[in-house]
Design a protein around this motif. Structure first.
Motif, short mmCIF file in Angstrom:
data_model
loop_
_atom_site.label_atom_id
_atom_site.label_comp_id
_atom_site.label_asym_id
_atom_site.label_seq_id
_atom_site.Cartn_x
_atom_site.Cartn_y
_atom_site.Cartn_z
N VAL A 186 -4.96 6.75 -2.05
CA VAL A 186 -5.43 6.81 -0.48
C VAL A 186 -5.88 8.27 -0.05
O VAL A 186 -7.01 8.49 0.34
N ALA A 187 -4.89 9.20 -0.26
CA ALA A 187 -5.19 10.37 0.33
C ALA A 187 -6.39 11.13 -0.57
O ALA A 187 -7.50 11.56 -0.06
N GLY A 188 -6.34 10.91 -1.96
CA GLY A 188 -7.38 11.13 -2.83
C GLY A 188 -8.84 10.69 -2.34
O GLY A 188 -9.70 11.29 -2.52
N VAL A 210 -0.24 5.96 -1.99
CA VAL A 210 -0.41 7.14 -1.19
C VAL A 210 -1.20 8.05 -1.66
O VAL A 210 -2.41 8.65 -0.96
N SER A 211 -0.95 8.67 -2.84
CA SER A 211 -2.06 9.63 -3.44
C SER A 211 -3.33 8.98 -3.64
O SER A 211 -4.29 9.88 -3.46
N THR A 246 -7.21 13.79 -7.82
CA THR A 246 -6.49 12.48 -7.45
C THR A 246 -5.60 12.22 -8.56
O THR A 246 -4.43 11.74 -8.49
N VAL A 301 -9.70 8.94 0.16
CA VAL A 301 -10.40 9.67 1.56
C VAL A 301 -10.89 11.06 1.45
O VAL A 301 -12.03 11.13 1.86
N SER A 302 -10.26 11.85 0.89
CA SER A 302 -10.73 13.26 0.65
C SER A 302 -12.19 13.28 -0.28
O SER A 302 -13.20 13.92 0.12
#
Ligand SMILES: Nc1ncnc2c1ncn2[C@@H]1O[C@H](COP(=O)(O)OP(=O)(O)OP(=O)(O)O)[C@@H](O)[C@H]1O
Ligand SMILES: [Mg+2]
Lengths: 654, 122
Positions: free
Chosen positions: A19-21, A16-17, A336, A23-24
C-alpha cells in the motif's frame, strides 16, 4: 481455510508495504508525469520559437534579396527604359541566389513587365491575382510575409512550378472571387518592393516581387530541425520535427510515414484548427501518429493581409519524456519490491518471536489432550497477554490434574453403581413374587395352632429369614430406583433437627450424646425432604453404629460454597462422631454398594451408596474424613439452586 | 360379593386366595387382564386386586378398560417394583391403594380393610 498466524502477520506486513509503495508510486508518478509533461511542453514551445525564427529569417532573406536587386546599379534605369532583357537577367541571378520559386516585375498599373521561368503567354488580367504586387501598389511601401497564392497565379508565373506543386482548396485564395468559393491554392513566403522614379520619392514605376512556395519545400523545416540539436545525444527519432501547415494540412514537414516519405498532405484534428487557425492561439496537445504518441505545439501563421492561413508546428515523441517516467516507475517498483522483501523477513522474524510461546502452548495443549498433564510451556513471556495465556493454561492444567484424580474414582464409583443398580432392579422384581408366596404360606401356617412347638419355632425362623430377604430386596430396590425428586424449599436446620429426633432414643439407649450447632442465616434449600432425610438418617445411624457409649455425635450446619470450581452457593451439613473411624483402605469403598463392615444381617452396605446417589441428584456432594480410633466426619453439601440436569447422568440405578 | 385377584403369577394368585378365603371372602382369580375383563363383564365385584406388570395387557390397560366400561370398582394395585412414576400413573388411572410386593397376609388384609373403611366413610 486456516492460515497460520505467522503467514497472516507476514501478509499484513506485505500489504502495508505494498500500500505504501503503491501510494507513493501513484502520487510520485502523477507528480512526475505532470512535471515531465510541463518540461516537454516548454521544450516544444522553445523549439516552436526556434522554428518561427527560421521561418522569419527566410521571409527576411527573400525581402533582402529583392531589396538588394532594386538597389543594383542600373536597375532603375533598366526598368524605366523597359529593358526587359537586362531586368530578367538580374531577376534570374537573384532567384537563383535566394532560391526563389517565383519572381517578377510589374508596372505601376499592375501589368506584368517580366518574370522568371519559362516564357508563357502575356496576360493583363493576371495583375489582380498578384496579391503581393497589388498590396505594394496600393500601399506604396514594401511588404514581406506569408501569402496564399492561387493555382491560377502560379500557373501563369511558372507552369513547371505549378506542375510540381501540390495545391489544396482554400477559401479566398483569389481576391476577385467571393470568400466562400473554394479555389486551389498554395502557401508561400514572399515579398514585394516598390520602385520609385528616384531614390527619395517620385512616381511609382514598378514593383519587384518574389517568393518561395512552401508546399513540399524542405528548406525551412529541415533547417528548423537542425537548429533543435540541443545536444548530440539526441538521435534522429527523438529530434523534434517541424511542420508548416496550410490551413490544417501539412504542406512541409519532416515527420515521415512508415515508408519514410514525408507526411505531406496529412491533416491535423479539428480541435487544433479551431484553437490555432480560428481562435489564433498557441496550442499544445498530445496526439497519436503511426503508433507513436507525440507532443505537438502549434502557432498560427498570418498572411500579409492579416488572415490566419496556416500553422507552424513542432512535434516531439512523447516517449522521450515518458522514458524518464518509465525509469521512475521502475525505481519505485524496485523500492516497493525491496520493501516487500524486508516485510517478509521482518514478518517472519517478528512472528517467530510472537509465536514462539504460543507454539509452545499449542504443543503443550496437544500433550495435555493426549494425556500428559505436566507439559512444558517454557518460560513465562514478557508479553502481558501471552503471559496471562500461559499462566491461565498452567492453572487449567493444574485443576485438570486435580479433578482427574477426583473424577477417576468417581467414574468407577458411579459406573459400578449403575450396573449394580440395573441388576438389583431386575433381581428384586423377580424375587418379589415368590417372596410373596413364601411370606403368605409361612404366615398362614403360623396361624394354625395344631402344630407342635418345634415346628412353630422352625416356621418362625422361616418367617424372620424371609423378612430379612424382604429387607435386602427393598434396600436393593431403593438403591436402584430412579426416584423422581419432589423438591420444595426447605429450612435445613428444621430438617436436620427432625432427623436427629428420630435417632435420639436409640442414641440415649446406647449412651451416645448428640449435639446440634445450628448455623445462622442459612439460605433456603430446595430439596426432596424425605430423600434428604433418609440420607441424614443413614449417616446418623452409621455414626451411631460406630460409636461406643459416652461418644459424641456433633452436627453442624453452615453456608458454604461448592468445593468444585463453579463456586455455587449452598449449605453444608457436617456430621462428626468420635467413634471407631474408618480404615484408610476402606475409605474409598464405603460408597460402594454392598460394602459393609457390619455383621451379617445388620447392614446391607447400600446406605451410603443410596445416599450419595440422592445427594448427587440434588447437585450436591458428600465428602468424608476419618481417622482410625478418633472418629469420622461426613460433609454433605447441597446447592441453593439444584440443577438436576447437570448431574442427571451420574444418578444411579438406571 | 366377590373379590377379584388379577396376576400373571400363579403363586401370587394362590397366596391371595388362601388368605382371603381364610378370612371368609369369596374370591375369583384371573391370570391376565383379558380374563379379568371377561369376568367383570359377567358379574360385579366388591374389590379388584391387580398386578401392574403382566404380559400382553398390563394393569394400566386393565384400569383404562374398566374406566371405559364405566365399572366403578375399588382397586388395589400390587407391584414388585414400584417407582414414583408407576405409582403416580396407577393413581391417575384410578387405583385406590398401592400394595408393594412382597406382603404378609396381615398387610394384605390391612389394605382391604383400609379400602372398605374409605368406602364406608364416603
Ligand atoms: N461414621 C462411621 N464410622 C465408621 N464407619 C463408618 C461410618 N459410616 C459408615 N461407615 C462404614 O461404611 C460402611 C458402609 O456404610 P453404609 O451405610 O453404606 O452401609 P451399612 O451401614 O453397613 O448398611 P446399611 O446402611 O445398608 O444398613 C459401613 O459398614 C461402615 O463400615
Ligand atoms: Mg448404613
Amino acid at each position: 481455510m486456516q492460515h497460520s498466524t505467522r503467514y497472516r502477520l507476514i501478509f499484513s506486513f506485505l500489504a502495508v508495504s505494498f500500500v505504501a509503495g503503491g501510494v507513493s508510486l501513484f502520487i510520485g508518478g502523477y507528480l512526475l508525469y505532470n512535471a515531465v509533461l510541463m518540461e516537454a511542453n516548454n521544450q516544444v514551445r522553445l523549439a516552436l520559437n526556434a522554428a518561427d525564427d527560421v521561418y522569419e529569417t527566410h521571409v527576411k532573406f527573400v525581402k533582402v534579396a529583392l531589396s538588394i536587386t532594386t538597389l543594383g546599379a542600373g536597375f532603375r534605369s533598366s526598368l524605366s527604359e523597359k529593358r526587359t532583357e537586362d531586368l530578367l537577367d538580374r531577376l534570374d541571378r537573384m532567384a537563383q541566389h535566394a532560391q526563389m520559386d517565383f519572381a517578377g516585375i510589374v508596372a505601376a498599373d499592375g501589368a506584368n513587365i517580366c518574370r522568371i521561368g519559362p516564357k508563357v503567354f502575356q496576360d493583363e488580367k493576371g495583375q489582380h491575382e498578384n496579391i503581393i504586387a497589388r498590396y505594394v501598389i496600393s500601399h506604396k511601401h514594401e511588404i514581406a510575409g506569408t501569402v496564399v497564392l492561387s493555382k491560377a497565379f502560379i500557373s501563369r508565373e511558372n507552369m513547371e512550378l505549378a506542375d510540381r506543386t501540390q495545391f489544396y482548396p482554400f477559401k479566398g485564395a483569389n481576391q476577385l472571387m467571393p470568400d466562400d468559393d473554394q479555389q486551389l491554392a498554395c502557401m508561400a513566403i514572399g515579398a514585394g518592393i516598390p520602385i520609385f522614379e528616384n531614390r527619395v520619392n517620385g512616381e511609382l514605376i514598378g514593383v519587384l516581387y518574389g517568393g518561395i512556395v512552401l508546399n513540399q519545400s524542405t528548406n525551412i523545416v529541415d533547417q528548423a530541425q537542425k537548429s533543435f540539436f540541443f545536444d548530440d545525444v539526441q538521435q534522429e527519432k527523438t529530434t523534434p520535427m517541424a511542420s508548416i501547415l496550410f490551413d490544417r494540412i501539412r504542406i512541409a514537414t519532416n515527420i515521415v510515414d512508415e515508408k519514410g516519405n514525408r507526411a505531406i498532405g496529412t491533416e491535423v484534428p479539428d480541435e487544433v484548427k479551431e484553437q490555432v487557425v480560428i481562435q489564433g492561439k498557441q496550442w499544445t496537445t498530445t496526439q497519436l501518429y503511426l503508433n507513436d504518441r507525440y507532443i505537438s505545439a502549434y502557432e498560427p501563421i498570418e498572411d500579409i493581409l492579416g488572415r490566419r492561413v496556416g500553422m507552424l508546428s513542432i512535434a516531439v515523441l512523447e516517449s522521450n519524456y515518458s522514458n524518464v517516467q518509465k525509469k521512475f516507475f521502475l525505481f519505485f517498483m524496485l523500492a516497493t519490491f525491496l520493501g516487500a522483501m524486508i516485510a517478509i523477513v521482518m514478518g517472519y522474524f517478528i512472528s517467530y518471536q510472537i509465536m514462539k510461546p504460543i507454539h509452545r502452548l499449542m504443543k503443550a495443549s496437544q500433550e495435555v489432550s493426549t494425556g500428559n498433564l505436566s507439559p512444558d510451556i517454557g518460560p513465562i513471556s514478557r508479553d502481558k497477554e501471552i503471559a496471562i495465556l500461559q499462566t491461565t493454561f498452567k492453572d487449567m492444567v493444574e485443576s485438570m490434574k486435580r479433578r482427574r484424580m477426583e473424577s477417576r474414582s468417581q467414574i468407577i464409583q458411579s459406573e459400578k453403581q449403575a450396573s449394580v443398580g440395573r441388576l438389583a432392579a431386575g433381581v428384586a422384581h423377580e424375587i418379589n413374587n415368590p417372596l410373596t408366596g413364601v411370606l403368605t404360606y409361612t404366615h398362614m401356617l403360623l396361624r394354625r395352632t395344631d402344630f407342635p412347638d418345634d415346628v412353630r419355632a422352625d416356621l418362625q425362623v422361616i418367617a424372620e429369614s424371609t423378612e430379612r430377604v424382604r429387607k435386602i430386596v427393598k434396600g436393593l430396590l431403593d438403591f436402584s430406583r430412579q426416584t423422581k425428586l419432589d423438591p420444595e424449599p426447605t429450612e435445613i436446620n428444621r430438617l436436620v433437627e427432625a432427623s436427629i429426633k428420630l435417632i435420639e432414643n436409640q442414641a440415649l439407649l446406647k449412651g451416645v450424646t448428640v449435639q446440634f450447632h445450628q448455623g445462622e442465616t442459612l439460605p433456603l434449600i430446595t430439596l426432596d425432604r424425605s430423600q434428604i432425610q433418609s440420607v441424614l438418617l443413614n449417616i446418623l445411624i452409621n455414626a451411631l453404629d460406630a460409636s461406643k457409649p459416652s461418644d459424641t455425635i456433633t452436627v453442624h450446619t453452615t453456608p458454604a460454597l461448592s468445593a468444585s470450581d463453579t463456586g455455587n452457593r449452598g449449605v453444608e451439613i457436617i456430621i462428626s462422631d468420635t467413634g471407631c473411624g474408618i480404615a484408610p483402605d476402606n475409605l474409598n469403598k464405603i460408597f460402594d454398594p454392598f460394602f459393609s463392615t457390619k455383621e451379617v444381617g445388620k447392614g446391607t452396605g447400600l446406605g451410603l451408596s443410596v445416599s450419595l446417589g440422592i445427594v448427587k441428584e440434588h447437585g450436591g456432594a458428600i465428602r468424608v474424613q476419618s481417622e482410625m480410633g478418633k472418629g469420622t466426619t461426613f460433609f454433605v453439601w447441597l446447592p441453593m439452586n439444584m440443577n438436576i440436569g447437570e448431574t442427571k447422568n451420574e444418578t444411579i440405578g438406571r | 360379593m366377590k373379590l377379584l385377584v388379577v396376576d400373571d403369577e400363579g403363586i401370587v394368585l394362590e397366596s391371595c386366595r388362601r388368605v382371603l378365603e381364610f378370612e371368609g371372602y369369596e374370591v375369583s382369580l384371573a391370570k391376565s387382564a383379558d380374563e379379568a375383563l371377561e369376568l367383570i363383564e359377567k358379574e360385579d365385584f366388591l374389590l379388584l386386586l391387580m398386578d401392574l406388570k403382566m404380559p400382553v395387557h398390563d394393569g394400566i390397560y386393565l384400569m383404562r378398560e374398566l374406566k371405559n366400561r364405566k365399572k366403578d370398582v375399588p382397586i388395589i394395585v400390587m407391584s414388585g417394583y414400584s417407582t414414583n412414576e408407576t405409582i403416580a400413573e396407577a393413581d391417575m388411572m384410578g387405583a385406590n391403594l398401592f400394595l408393594p410386593k412382597p406382603f404378609t397376609p396381615d398387610e394384605l388384609l390391612a389394605a382391604i380393610r383400609e379400602i372398605s373403611k374409605r368406602r364406608s366413610a364416603r
